[in-house]
Design a protein around this motif. Structure first.
Motif, PDB file in Angstrom:
ATOM      1  N   ARG A 175      44.720  46.134  56.353  1.00  0.00           N
ATOM      2  CA  ARG A 175      45.371  45.733  55.106  1.00  0.00           C
ATOM      3  C   ARG A 175      44.608  44.599  54.433  1.00  0.00           C
ATOM      4  NH1 ARG A 175      51.628  45.583  57.320  1.00  0.00           N
ATOM      5  NH2 ARG A 175      51.936  47.852  57.443  1.00  0.00           N
ATOM      6  N   MET A 176      44.133  43.647  55.242  1.00  0.00           N
ATOM      7  CA  MET A 176      43.360  42.536  54.680  1.00  0.00           C
ATOM      8  C   MET A 176      42.076  43.026  54.034  1.00  0.00           C
ATOM      9  SD  MET A 176      42.867  39.318  54.084  1.00  0.00           S
ATOM     10  CE  MET A 176      44.000  38.367  55.078  1.00  0.00           C
ATOM     11  N   ASN A 177      41.380  43.962  54.702  1.00  0.00           N
ATOM     12  CA  ASN A 177      40.152  44.523  54.132  1.00  0.00           C
ATOM     13  C   ASN A 177      40.425  45.255  52.822  1.00  0.00           C
ATOM     14  OD1 ASN A 177      38.730  43.556  56.311  1.00  0.00           O
ATOM     15  ND2 ASN A 177      38.716  45.490  57.423  1.00  0.00           N
ATOM     16  N   ASN A 178      41.546  45.993  52.778  1.00  0.00           N
ATOM     17  CA  ASN A 178      41.898  46.704  51.545  1.00  0.00           C
ATOM     18  C   ASN A 178      42.222  45.736  50.413  1.00  0.00           C
ATOM     19  OD1 ASN A 178      41.514  49.253  52.548  1.00  0.00           O
ATOM     20  ND2 ASN A 178      43.663  49.663  52.963  1.00  0.00           N
ATOM     21  N   ARG A 179      42.934  44.650  50.757  1.00  0.00           N
ATOM     22  CA  ARG A 179      43.242  43.654  49.726  1.00  0.00           C
ATOM     23  C   ARG A 179      41.966  42.996  49.213  1.00  0.00           C
ATOM     24  NH1 ARG A 179      48.054  42.664  52.894  1.00  0.00           N
ATOM     25  NH2 ARG A 179      46.962  41.167  54.181  1.00  0.00           N
ATOM     26  N   THR A 239      38.085  42.407  44.745  1.00  0.00           N
ATOM     27  CA  THR A 239      36.713  42.335  44.220  1.00  0.00           C
ATOM     28  C   THR A 239      36.356  43.530  43.328  1.00  0.00           C
ATOM     29  OG1 THR A 239      35.910  43.409  46.252  1.00  0.00           O
ATOM     30  CG2 THR A 239      35.896  40.991  46.191  1.00  0.00           C
ATOM     31  N   LEU A 240      37.294  44.484  43.186  1.00  0.00           N
ATOM     32  CA  LEU A 240      36.984  45.676  42.384  1.00  0.00           C
ATOM     33  C   LEU A 240      36.770  45.328  40.916  1.00  0.00           C
ATOM     34  CD1 LEU A 240      36.675  48.737  42.155  1.00  0.00           C
ATOM     35  CD2 LEU A 240      39.169  48.895  41.887  1.00  0.00           C
ATOM     36  N   TYR A 241      37.683  44.548  40.344  1.00  0.00           N
ATOM     37  CA  TYR A 241      37.575  44.221  38.924  1.00  0.00           C
ATOM     38  C   TYR A 241      36.317  43.400  38.614  1.00  0.00           C
ATOM     39  CZ  TYR A 241      38.938  42.656  34.263  1.00  0.00           C
ATOM     40  OH  TYR A 241      38.960  42.390  32.920  1.00  0.00           O
ATOM     41  N   SER A 247      46.740  33.416  53.200  1.00  0.00           N
ATOM     42  CA  SER A 247      45.437  34.026  52.906  1.00  0.00           C
ATOM     43  C   SER A 247      45.556  35.046  51.776  1.00  0.00           C
ATOM     44  CB  SER A 247      44.854  34.683  54.161  1.00  0.00           C
ATOM     45  OG  SER A 247      45.612  35.805  54.547  1.00  0.00           O
ATOM     46  N   ASP A 248      46.696  35.744  51.705  1.00  0.00           N
ATOM     47  CA  ASP A 248      46.932  36.656  50.574  1.00  0.00           C
ATOM     48  C   ASP A 248      46.933  35.880  49.264  1.00  0.00           C
ATOM     49  OD1 ASP A 248      47.076  38.839  52.209  1.00  0.00           O
ATOM     50  OD2 ASP A 248      49.271  38.915  52.264  1.00  0.00           O
ATOM     51  N   ALA A 249      47.631  34.737  49.280  1.00  0.00           N
ATOM     52  CA  ALA A 249      47.674  33.907  48.079  1.00  0.00           C
ATOM     53  C   ALA A 249      46.290  33.352  47.739  1.00  0.00           C
ATOM     54  CB  ALA A 249      48.662  32.753  48.284  1.00  0.00           C
ATOM     55  N   ALA A 250      45.509  33.007  48.780  1.00  0.00           N
ATOM     56  CA  ALA A 250      44.155  32.493  48.549  1.00  0.00           C
ATOM     57  C   ALA A 250      43.264  33.563  47.913  1.00  0.00           C
ATOM     58  CB  ALA A 250      43.538  32.015  49.863  1.00  0.00           C
ATOM     59  N   THR A 300      44.277  35.986  46.027  1.00  0.00           N
ATOM     60  CA  THR A 300      44.737  36.122  44.639  1.00  0.00           C
ATOM     61  C   THR A 300      44.151  35.021  43.767  1.00  0.00           C
ATOM     62  OG1 THR A 300      46.803  37.123  45.406  1.00  0.00           O
ATOM     63  CG2 THR A 300      46.767  36.283  43.156  1.00  0.00           C
ATOM     64  N   ARG A 301      44.140  33.800  44.294  1.00  0.00           N
ATOM     65  CA  ARG A 301      43.587  32.678  43.524  1.00  0.00           C
ATOM     66  C   ARG A 301      42.085  32.837  43.307  1.00  0.00           C
ATOM     67  NH1 ARG A 301      47.466  29.733  46.663  1.00  0.00           N
ATOM     68  NH2 ARG A 301      45.920  29.322  48.277  1.00  0.00           N
ATOM     69  N   LEU A 302      41.375  33.301  44.355  1.00  0.00           N
ATOM     70  CA  LEU A 302      39.934  33.523  44.210  1.00  0.00           C
ATOM     71  C   LEU A 302      39.642  34.565  43.144  1.00  0.00           C
ATOM     72  CD1 LEU A 302      38.506  33.498  47.856  1.00  0.00           C
ATOM     73  CD2 LEU A 302      37.879  31.986  45.979  1.00  0.00           C
ATOM     74  N   THR A 303      40.412  35.649  43.160  1.00  0.00           N
ATOM     75  CA  THR A 303      40.227  36.695  42.155  1.00  0.00           C
ATOM     76  C   THR A 303      40.519  36.164  40.767  1.00  0.00           C
ATOM     77  OG1 THR A 303      40.963  38.292  43.807  1.00  0.00           O
ATOM     78  CG2 THR A 303      40.838  39.051  41.550  1.00  0.00           C
ATOM     79  N   GLY A 304      41.582  35.385  40.675  1.00  0.00           N
ATOM     80  CA  GLY A 304      41.942  34.810  39.384  1.00  0.00           C
ATOM     81  C   GLY A 304      40.886  33.875  38.839  1.00  0.00           C
ATOM     82  N   MET A 305      40.088  33.286  39.715  1.00  0.00           N
ATOM     83  CA  MET A 305      39.012  32.400  39.263  1.00  0.00           C
ATOM     84  C   MET A 305      37.747  33.184  38.928  1.00  0.00           C
ATOM     85  SD  MET A 305      37.019  29.451  41.382  1.00  0.00           S
ATOM     86  CE  MET A 305      36.192  30.744  42.285  1.00  0.00           C
ATOM     87  N   ILE A 306      37.434  34.225  39.733  1.00  0.00           N
ATOM     88  CA  ILE A 306      36.198  34.982  39.538  1.00  0.00           C
ATOM     89  C   ILE A 306      36.229  35.785  38.240  1.00  0.00           C
ATOM     90  CG2 ILE A 306      34.816  36.877  40.465  1.00  0.00           C
ATOM     91  CD1 ILE A 306      35.588  35.906  43.271  1.00  0.00           C
TER      92      ILE A 306
END
Length: 397
Positions: free
Chosen positions: A153-157, A162-164, A352-355, A357-363
């Motif tokens: 699940r972590m790998n899929n998340r 990173t898809l977008y 880590s899920d929230a982290a 999300t935050r990383l994606t929101g920054m990238i």
């Protein structure tokens, strides 16, 4: 006696690799320990050409879940493997299962049968070995099934997160190529005979290079990618790069949470299955995915072996969330370290899920800004001469 290729870490945190003949993985571990080297990864070199790539987390989870269910029903290991082979398996999985079944029928323990395949992770092999010693195979298999399901699940998340940014990167490259290969050639004829600014001349020259010598550009890009891969394969460079990741502002904080969650989940599964604290730490450190953090575990293991508490030793690791050590200390003081590790794993998995999300929101916005800046610079270089020409025409008009 098989030849093992291995990777390990010295007591000083230096990464080493090589090849040794040993009776088994345990014998290899013992040989390396005499030289103060902690084994982190190994494989049988003799079977490299025919080796199958390591099984995916979901494949491992399914294997363990089926095994736990059948062992709990009183079915023998040999019979359980027979039943699993009756399923609709992929050819490579069927081959691995069949080889495991053959070794189990010959009387070998399941852990040794898995180790001989070279496709099962060290964590699974060691946990099954502990389960065989304690008679808790069903519980161990169930824990492993849950562990690898969470890893899947972590790998899929991570892939989804990173898809977008990947799509944005492709769009940016495509937009730049269209400008240089389609727009620029038409404008070059329009600008013929005009005195162009240096930046515009550079863009025109780069456009001509892409059109006439595109293969050289492709070779250059591939060479850069290959060089980066080679450099990251150098232990010192990899160590510096991984250290930079955990000290990068904002990004480093999120990565620390992810590494802490990964360590807590692995350590919880290993320790609660009956493995010693030392062996658990050795295996857990090898699953972090960061060489800089993992290298510090040589000192942690030394301190724990010398009698220090885990909370005191882990506090010195640069790369974990600061709340980890105090939480482990509570578990040690109450005598419920295994339960506390499990609670820590669950809490940090949420964080880590929230982290992520935050990383994606920054990238995502960062890549949009980079794409906009690149395209704007190109457009300014192209439109600058047109504006100058328009201004001169208006002045003379």
């Amino acid at each position: 006696m098989p030849l093992y290729k291995y990777k390990g870490q010295t007591g000083q945190g230096k990464t080493v690799s090589g090849a040794l003949n040993a009776e088994s993985e345990e014998a290899l571990y013992a040989l390396l320990r005499r030289d103060d080297v902690f084994l982190t990864e190994c494989r049988v070199a003799e079977n490299e050409k025919a080796a199958v790539r390591r099984l995916k987390p979901m494949e491992l989870s399914e294997f363990c879940r089926q095994l736990a269910s059948m062992i709990g029903s009183g079915i023998t290991l040999s019979r359980a493997m027979n039943i699993m082979l009756m399923g609709n398996l992929k050819p490579r999985l069927a081959t691995v299962y069949r080889q495991v079944q053959r070794l189990v029928q010959q009387g070998q323990p399941l852990s040794d049968a898995l180790s001989a395949q070279g496709v099962f992770p060290d964590m699974m092999i060691n946990m099954f070995r502990a389960g065989e010693a304690s008679g808790q195979m069903e519980q161990v298999a169930s824990k492993l099934a849950t562990h690898y399901q969470k890893e899947h699940r972590m790998n899929n998340r991570l892939k989804s997160a990173t898809l977008y940014p990947k799509i944005l990167g492709v769009v940016c490259v495509a937009a730049v190529l269209i400008i240089f290969l389609v727009v620029m050639p038409d404008l070059e004829r329009f600008f013929e005979g005009m005195a162009l600014p240096p930046f515009t001349r550079f863009l025109m020259g780069f456009s001509a290079l892409l059109q006439q010598r595109w293969y050289w550009m492709l070779i250059f890009v591939l060479a850069v990618v290959a060089l980066v891969q080679v450099l990251l394969g150098v232990p010192a460079v990899r160590l510096a790069w991984d250290r930079l990741k955990v000290h990068t502002p904002f990004v480093g904080k999120q990565l620390r949470i992810i590494y802490t969650a990964r360590f807590a989940r692995t350590q919880s599964s290993l320790y609660s299955s009956g493995l010693s604290m030392i062996r658990s730490l050795e295996i857990a450190s090898a699953t972090l995915g960061n060489q800089y953090v993992a290298a510090q575990f040589a000192d942690v293991i030394k301190q724990v072996r010398a009698g220090d508490m885990l909370s005191k030793a882990i506090q010195q690791v640069d790369g974990f969330d600061p709340k980890l050590a105090p939480t482990i200390y509570v578990g040690e003081e109450t005598g419920q370290l295994d339960q506390m590790l499990e609670n820590i794993a669950e809490n940090y998995e949420y964080e880590s899920d929230a982290a992520l999300t935050r990383l994606t929101g920054m990238i995502e916005p960062a890549m949009i800004v980079v794409m906009a800046v690149v395209i704007c610079l190109i457009m300014l270089g192209v439109l600058g001469p047109i504006w100058s020409m328009y201004g001169n025409t208006a002045a003379f008009g």
